[in-house]
Design an enzyme around this catalytic site. Sequence first.
Site, short mmCIF file in Angstrom:
data_model
loop_
_atom_site.label_atom_id
_atom_site.label_comp_id
_atom_site.label_asym_id
_atom_site.label_seq_id
_atom_site.Cartn_x
_atom_site.Cartn_y
_atom_site.Cartn_z
CG HIS A 78 -6.42 -5.33 1.79
ND1 HIS A 78 -5.86 -6.18 2.71
CD2 HIS A 78 -7.56 -4.87 2.32
CE1 HIS A 78 -6.64 -6.21 3.79
NE2 HIS A 78 -7.67 -5.44 3.58
CG ASP A 102 -2.75 -8.42 0.78
OD1 ASP A 102 -1.96 -8.70 1.69
OD2 ASP A 102 -3.80 -7.76 0.97
CG HIS A 114 -2.00 -0.99 1.22
ND1 HIS A 114 -2.83 -1.21 0.15
CD2 HIS A 114 -2.36 -1.89 2.18
CE1 HIS A 114 -3.67 -2.18 0.43
NE2 HIS A 114 -3.40 -2.62 1.66
CG ASP A 164 -4.69 -10.08 3.61
OD1 ASP A 164 -4.38 -10.57 2.49
OD2 ASP A 164 -4.47 -8.89 3.90
#
Length: 308
Positions: free
Chosen positions: A166, A164, A127, A245
């Site tokens: 995200h 991931d 991120h 995740d």
Amino acid sequence: MTTAIYSHPDCQRHDMGDWHPESPARLQAIADQLIGSHISDLLEHREAPLVALSDLERNHSKNAIAIVRDNVPAEGDTYPLDSDTSLNAWSWRAAQRAAGAAVAATNAVLDGEIDNAFCSVRPPGHHARPIEPMGFCLFNNIAVAAKHALDVRGLSRVAIVDFDVHHGNGTEESFLHEPRALMVSFYQHPLYPYSEPQPISEHLVNVPVPAHTKGDVVRQIVTEQWLPALHAFKPEMIFISAGFDAHREDDIGGMGLVEADYAWMTEQIMAVARQHAGGRIVSCLEGGYSLSALGRSAVAHIKALAEL
């Protein structure tokens, strides 16, 4: 196969508070599962060095670096960068180790010292934008390493695979206009960081999926979208943003992957790397917050890397 694990105790000293899911216990969970699965001794354990400032500056602005370096608080205090990202006294050092691990692993793989590597480090990175930290991430470890491979080691083409839950918005931003890089991913949408999906192109195959997506759909995306793009691009090295995740036990997202899905994806990536990149892969830990699922999934990924 010689697979190296890069880590450092400094990475466990970065602590954003007992309430925070991105905790030091994440690295211990992976280490414990490696021992419990009886493969730790079959891997080469290497200490993560501090990253060179010049490597950080290839991907991050001077201000983005200063935000981390110049705001480290005194021992026992924290300094908030945003609502879910903060610094403690060890955060700058840990961030240097995390990025340093990715660069050191890149050099070791390119120099033929090892076949591939997994960087068991934190803080995570995907991120982190070129202009600022965000979303638990201080520096973009994978982006820093990939740019080192391109600009310092002279590679012509690198691929970045991100699994991931995200969207790796920072990585996407780092390479959006870079023809020497291909990024492929899936990610739950809508979910943090709530960025709008970019059109799929020959250099960007980031596929949004809804909550409750399971492994069968992800495997179809890999088979029908990732692999054709990767084979067409013919990367000379592959970097993996290894977030765990999307596991069905991880409450931070809402997907339904299991350990076998991570092993299968890793095997597909390795086949591409063997065909086009001399097997060269560097993987870095991103998310994964259910400690048991994280440890089991990371071990499945590492076992596939090491062909154990």
